[in-house]
Structure formats: C-alpha cells, structure tokens
Design an enzyme around this catalytic site. Structure first.
Site, short mmCIF file in Angstrom:
data_model
loop_
_atom_site.label_atom_id
_atom_site.label_comp_id
_atom_site.label_asym_id
_atom_site.label_seq_id
_atom_site.Cartn_x
_atom_site.Cartn_y
_atom_site.Cartn_z
N GLU A 328 0.81 -1.23 0.00
CA GLU A 328 0.00 0.00 0.00
C GLU A 328 0.84 1.27 0.00
OE1 GLU A 328 -3.80 -1.63 2.58
OE2 GLU A 328 -2.07 -0.91 3.68
C1 TNX Z 1 -4.40 -3.85 4.98
S1 TNX Z 1 -3.20 -5.85 3.31
C2 TNX Z 1 -3.10 -3.67 5.40
C3 TNX Z 1 -2.86 -3.14 6.74
C4 TNX Z 1 -4.13 -2.95 7.51
C5 TNX Z 1 -5.10 -4.06 7.20
C6 TNX Z 1 -6.37 -4.03 7.98
C7 TNX Z 1 -1.91 -5.17 3.94
C8 TNX Z 1 -0.65 -5.79 3.61
N1 TNX Z 1 -2.00 -4.06 4.70
O1 TNX Z 1 -2.13 -1.95 6.67
O2 TNX Z 1 -3.82 -2.94 8.87
O3 TNX Z 1 -5.41 -4.00 5.84
O4 TNX Z 1 -7.14 -5.17 7.72
#
Ligand code: TNX
Length: 522
Positions: A328
């Site tokens: 992300e």
């Molecule tokens: C996605 S999927 C994230 C996290 C969040 C989470 C909450 C991923 C690798 N990162 O930053 O905490 O969703 O479900």
C-alpha cells in the site's frame, strides 16, 4: 497430593465406578486386578493428522510413569512435564528407563512425527526436536483438557503425521496498538498448541515504531510514543526483543521481523525530519488511514537509515527471513517504489537473510533471487496481484498465502461486532476461514510454489490481550489446519466437532475465544 496417592485414587475410581464418565474400566469376569484394562475416549486433534488408527485400551499416567528423551530433546521433555503437571497432580520424572519415549531418528523424514500409544507406554519419533514438539502438541489433545472429571489416560492409537507446508505463520501487528513482551509470549504459547511455527511481528507502521535501533533513539522516543486512538504506545528494547525471540525458539517458533517500507512510515518520518523529502518532521498519527506516508526515495540518508535498521534487525534474528513490508505505498511513485525496493531488498540479502515482502514488491525489477512474496489479496484475485505473485515465483521465490478475505483475523466475525473491520469482504465466518485452499488461488501456483500460509492479525480495533485472543481464536485454527494437514479438500462438518473439542483446551489455557455459531463447543 503426591502422584502415587492421586493415581491410586484414580484406580480406585476406575475399579469402583466402572461407569465414570470419561474413564471406564472393563474387567471381565475372573480376571485378576492387574489385568484391568483402562480405556479413554479417542479424542480428536486439530490440525488433523495425516494418518491415524485407534487401538484397544489406554495408557494411564501413574506414579510409575517417566519420560525418556535424548539430551537435544530435553526442552521438549521439560515442556511435556509442564503440560502433564496439572493433569497428574505431580511432576512426571525424566529417566533413562521411562515408558514415555521421545526419540530422535535421523532416518525419519524432516518435519512431522510418529506417535504410538499402547497401555504399556508411549513412543514418539521425529527427525528433530521441533518434530517431537509437534508430537507433544498432538499428545496434549489426546489427554483430557483438565483434571476435572477425568483421569490422565490416552487411548491407544497410532499416528503418522507430517506438515503440508514448512511455513505455518501468524502475524501480529504491534504497531497500531503495542503489545508488550508478556502478551506476545502468551500468544506464542497459544500458537504452539496448533503447530504454528512462525510469528511475524509487524514492528513499524504510521502509528508507531516498536523496536529500539541503536544510534537512532528518536525512532522509539518519538515514533514509539503513539498508537491508534491515543495512549502511550511502547516499544521493545533490543534485550526485550531478544527475549521474545528466545522464548519463541523454546516453542520451536521462528520470529520474522517486519519493518514496513517505503510506505506505512509516518512514525519514522515524525522521528527524523531528514527522512522526509521536504525536511519537515511529520506529526505523530493516531488514525487508521493507510497509504499517505513515504520515506524519501531520492535521499541517500534514507538508505543509511534503512541499512542500519536492517543490519541491527538481522543481528537480532536467528531465523532466515526479514520482512520489508512494501504494501500500500500509494504515496510513492511507481518508479520510486521500484528503485526503493530494489535497494532495500539488496540490503537484506547483503545481511545473509531472505527477503519477504507483501506481494506488491513484485513490481520491483531487481529482487534478490528467492525473494518470498506474501500474498494478501482475496481468494479471487483482483487487479495486478496475480501477475505480481507469478513474477515473484519466476524470480525463484515462493509465496506465503494470506488471502485477506479468509485469513485476516481482524475481519469482523459478524456484522456490527464490537471488534474488527470489514474491508476484505468481511464479515469472515469460521466456515469461510476454513473452506479455502492456498493452491487454488493463483493460476499456475501449486504446493511446490507455496512456502506456507499465514494468518495476519492487524490491531487497529483492539488493544488488550483478551481482545487479541478473541479475534485470533477460533479462526486461526482453520489457517493452522490448512497449513498443516495434507488434505486439499475440506469438509466443515468434519472439522466442526474437532474444533469444538479443542475449545476445552483453549479454555483450559485461559484463552477467551469467540464461540462461533455452527461449532459444537465443549
Ligand atoms: C491492509 S493488506 C493492510 C494493513 C491494515 C489491514 C487491515 C496489507 C498488507 N495491509 O495496513 O492494517 O489491511 O485489515
């Protein structure tokens, strides 16, 4: 009560009350008392073993029981002694001539164990101490969960068991809310019960930096002082962290440290202004948004910082892996992201460690060969995730499967639940957490391309150990079984009673789990 007198008491009950609920005796007419046959229920096991045949009679722990183990397996024998203590009311001694045999056999395949229980003794064989430890976890579920209304007897059985995947992981986010060493150790004990052998610690994110790095004190003084919603945050000193690693090793669990980069870095950017492209320190962040922060990819100080963090983490890590996050990073341009991940991953490889990254790192153009990708998209992949995962495999690496819609332990159990989130097709029921297969998600990616599975627990919505365990259990048992058990097809109706029986062992361990509907909890 001394073991002898307590066991004498068991036998009295056994002889006198042949109808005792959990232990019955069968004394055929005319047999002498020394021919008493002890029986015990053929208890079930999670994760399901490969092969099992039950026999007649049962082994009863008595004052005469003793454990025999080679010195390398002494920690396993001590652990078994601790498990048995509350069940037998006394310490079962170690002895070279015991009837509970823990044996190492170099000819036994690596991973897994064989276990034979007969009225005359217990025999367990494995290639290494970790295999024996897994066997002890099986034995634990063959014993009664507590001493109440039951005697410490194990029904005769023959089990031959080995794991489907080498990596059976859990991830704990100690960044959104901080969990101290005591809480992490307790979670490690919980994980050991279901043969999970890796704990990935998410040590940094926008809301907090949780590991002391020598020479960069503001990371913890400033970056460690916040968490979601307020409160003081916290961090591990390097000694505390080493202690967690050692405790995990005593349960044959490997710690994988993650420093998430180049996004999810607000806590670092609040600590050291020079890591920001504009040279201005960011404010601490206590919200739950993602994708707004990035290390400054064009500055050399960024790489001195990353190199030092990775060098110190590698020194704290006996295990083979370092996780550099990479998810992300929507505030980093694609070119910058690729340039950053190429350099950061080379720094990990330079420390002799294997890189793990969230599958997004598949965008990078020069990953070290063998880099492992952690797949977090859904069981029906969207967008680029399939291509990114396949690229990682072409680079000689494997995947850890952690599909968010079934393996994320922070999804709510039901709509409107007190804890959890729902972005990944939540709520996620116990049935959904069980009914998926890691080898049926990405086209062309089968067992040989998969290192294992992982159940991530992100901590935006909770801050206590009680809530942590309530979110993790029971769904993590599904992921543990998917990672361990050889079967590629799953039947929830067959799993549910085994899971329900395991509830008694969770309760005995003091774990307050969610009584998911559809499971006959005991
Ligand atoms: C996605 S999927 C994230 C996290 C969040 C989470 C909450 C991923 C690798 N990162 O930053 O905490 O969703 O479900």
């Amino acid at each position: 009560m001394a073991l002898g007198s307590r066991i004498g008491w068991y036998l009295l009950i056994a002889v006198g009350l042949a109808t005792a609920q959990l232990a019955t005796t069968a004394i055929s007419a005319g047999t002498a008392p020394d021919a008493i046959t002890i029986t015990a229920p053929a208890r079930t096991i999670v994760p399901a073993p490969d092969f099992r045949v039950n026999g007649a009679g049962a082994y009863l722990f008595t004052a005469g029981s003793a454990i025999t183990a080679p010195s390398v397996a002494a920690p396993v024998a001590h652990y078994l002694q601790q498990l048995l203590g509350p069940l037998t009311g006394a310490t079962v001694p170690l002895s070279p001539h015991g009837d509970v045999h823990l044996e190492l056999d170099p000819g036994h395949p690596a991973g897994g164990y064989d276990l034979t229980v007969r009225p005359s003794g217990i025999w367990m064989t494995a290639n290494d101490a970790a295999g024996l430890f897994d066997g002890v976890q099986t034995l634990r579920q063959l014993l009664p969960a507590t001493a109440q209304h039951s005697i410490p007897a194990v029904a005769s059985t023959t089990i031959s068991d080995h794991p489907r995947f080498a990596y059976r992981g859990a991830m704990l986010d100690v960044a959104r809310h901080f969990f101290g060493a005591t809480e992490v150790k307790r979670y490690i004990d919980d994980l050991a019960m279901i043969k999970i052998n890796v704990l990935h610690l998410h040590l940094s994110d926008d809301q907090g930096w949780r590991i002391a790095i020598d020479g960069w004190p503001r990371l913890t003084d400033v970056g460690g002082s916040s968490q979601v919603g307020g409160g003081g945050g916290g961090y591990y000193t390097q000694d505390e962290y080493r202690d967690i690693v050692a405790y995990a090793a005593s349960r044959y669990i490997t710690i994988v440290p993650e420093i998430d980069m180049p996004g999810h870095t607000n806590a670092a950017l609040a600590s050291y202004a020079e890591l920001d492209c504009d040279g201005q320190a960011r404010a601490l962040y206590r919200g739950t948004n993602v994708g707004f922060s990035s290390l400054c990819v064009g500055k050399e100080i960024t790489y001195s910082f990353v190199a030092e963090v990775i060098r110190q983490l590698a020194a704290l890590t006996p295990g083979p892996w370092i996780h550099l996050g990479g998810d992300e990073s929507s505030s980093t341009s694609r070119d910058d992201y690729i340039a950053f991940v190429n350099r950061a991953s080379a720094l990990v490889a330079g420390q002799g460690k294997t890189v793990i990254g969230w599958h997004d790192i598949g965008w990078a153009s020069a990953l070290p060969r063998g880099t492992v990708g952690e797949y977090w998209d859904f069981t029906t992949p969207r967008g680029a995730s399939t291509v990114l995962a396949q690229r990682l495999i072409r680079g000689g690496g494997k995947l850890i499967m952690a599909p968010a819609n079934v393996a994320y332990l922070d999804m709510e159990y039901y709509r409107g639940a007190r804890l959890g989130t729902d972005w990944a097709q939540g709520p996620t029921t116990i049935q959904e957490s069980y009914l998926w297969d890691p080898a049926k998600i990405i086209p062309g990616v089968g067992d040989d391309d998969i290192l294992g599975v992982e159940a991530p627990l992100w901590s935006e919505t909770f801050s206590t150990l009680d809530d942590l365990e309530w979110m993790a259990f029971p769904r993590i048992v599904s992921v543990a079984e998917i990672g361990w058990s050889m079967r590629a097809t799953r039947n929830f109706a067959e799993f549910a009673p085994r899971l329900g029986a395991f509830g008694a062992y969770l309760s005995a361990a003091g774990v307050d789990y969610y009584r998911a509907p559809g499971v006959p909890w005991q």
